[in-house]
Design a protein around this motif. Structure first.
Motif, PDB file in Angstrom:
ATOM      1  N   VAL A  50       9.951  30.680   6.636  1.00  0.00           N
ATOM      2  CA  VAL A  50       9.295  31.011   8.068  1.00  0.00           C
ATOM      3  C   VAL A  50       9.465  32.571   7.666  1.00  0.00           C
ATOM      4  CG1 VAL A  50       9.595  31.283  10.585  1.00  0.00           C
ATOM      5  CG2 VAL A  50       9.504  29.256   9.333  1.00  0.00           C
ATOM      6  N   LEU A  73       7.208  29.111  14.464  1.00  0.00           N
ATOM      7  CA  LEU A  73       6.654  29.587  13.353  1.00  0.00           C
ATOM      8  C   LEU A  73       6.428  28.553  12.265  1.00  0.00           C
ATOM      9  CD1 LEU A  73       7.917  33.125  13.155  1.00  0.00           C
ATOM     10  CD2 LEU A  73       5.745  32.630  14.072  1.00  0.00           C
ATOM     11  N   LYS A  74       7.192  27.444  12.530  1.00  0.00           N
ATOM     12  CA  LYS A  74       7.030  26.287  11.264  1.00  0.00           C
ATOM     13  C   LYS A  74       5.883  25.681  11.419  1.00  0.00           C
ATOM     14  CE  LYS A  74      11.503  24.773   9.928  1.00  0.00           C
ATOM     15  NZ  LYS A  74      12.176  23.678   9.827  1.00  0.00           N
TER      16      LYS A  74
END
Length: 74
Positions: A50, A73-74
């Motif tokens: 990330v 954000l993954k």
């Protein structure tokens, strides 16, 4: 998962003499400086795949907030 995250933070920031908590404001650590900030960003990139922007790291006030940002954000 959070225990592993805390261990990776300790390693990235070179904290060896104490435990850290998710509620900690990591920018108040004695070890916090621009070089360790870069180490933290690189660790997140390598370990979690990330890319957390610098401004997002700056806006986080606790390790929990940083962890939550990584999860988003993954």
């Amino acid at each position: 998962m959070m225990k592993e995250f805390l261990e990776k933070i300790k390693e990235a920031l070179e904290i060896e003499d104490r435990d850290i908590q998710m509620t900690d404001n990591f920018k108040e650590y004695d070890e916090w400086d621009s070089l360790n900030k870069l180490s933290l960003i690189v660790m997140i990139d390598e370990e979690y795949d990330v890319q957390v922007p610098d401004d997002k790291v700056n806006s986080c006030s606790s390790l929990q907030e940083l962890y939550d940002e990584i999860q988003k954000l993954k």
